[in-house]
Write a protein that holds these residues in place. Structure first.
Motif, PDB file in Angstrom:
ATOM      1  N   ALA A  32      -0.816  19.295 -10.748  1.00 12.53           N
ATOM      2  CA  ALA A  32      -1.317  18.114 -11.449  1.00 12.53           C
ATOM      3  C   ALA A  32      -1.606  18.480 -12.907  1.00 12.53           C
ATOM      4  O   ALA A  32      -2.051  19.588 -13.201  1.00 12.53           O
ATOM      5  CB  ALA A  32      -2.585  17.618 -10.772  1.00 12.53           C
ATOM      6  N   ALA A  65      -7.886  18.527 -13.141  1.00 18.39           N
ATOM      7  CA  ALA A  65      -6.804  17.554 -12.998  1.00 18.39           C
ATOM      8  C   ALA A  65      -7.231  16.237 -13.644  1.00 18.39           C
ATOM      9  O   ALA A  65      -8.413  15.889 -13.649  1.00 18.39           O
ATOM     10  CB  ALA A  65      -6.484  17.336 -11.530  1.00 18.39           C
ATOM     11  N   SER A 123      -6.937  13.241 -12.700  1.00 23.17           N
ATOM     12  CA  SER A 123      -7.625  12.349 -11.751  1.00 23.17           C
ATOM     13  C   SER A 123      -9.091  12.749 -11.584  1.00 23.17           C
ATOM     14  O   SER A 123      -9.977  11.896 -11.529  1.00 23.17           O
ATOM     15  CB  SER A 123      -6.913  12.334 -10.403  1.00 23.17           C
ATOM     16  OG  SER A 123      -6.877  13.631  -9.843  1.00 23.17           O
TER      17      SER A 123
END
Length: 56
Positions: free
Chosen positions: A4, A32, A34
């Motif tokens: 990621a 990451a 996210s």
């Protein structure tokens, strides 16, 4: 699967990414995207990436 994409964030609060490992507030870490969005949305971190033109 590709790793990621990561981005730096500055923690505003202590965070436990592992149950027994505290990452103190003020630390700049790469996570990451996210995870960065979740931390920022939760008010636990802020963006720490350079502004355009500031990158080395």
């Amino acid at each position: 699967m590709a790793d990621a994409k990561k981005t730096p964030v500055k923690l505003l609060y202590d965070v436990w990414f592992k149950d027994d490992e505290r990452t103190p507030a003020g630390t700049v870490i790469e996570v990451a995207v996210s995870e960065a969005k979740k931390l920022i949305d939760d008010g636990k971190a802020e963006r720490a990436d350079p502004l355009p033109g500031d990158a080395e």
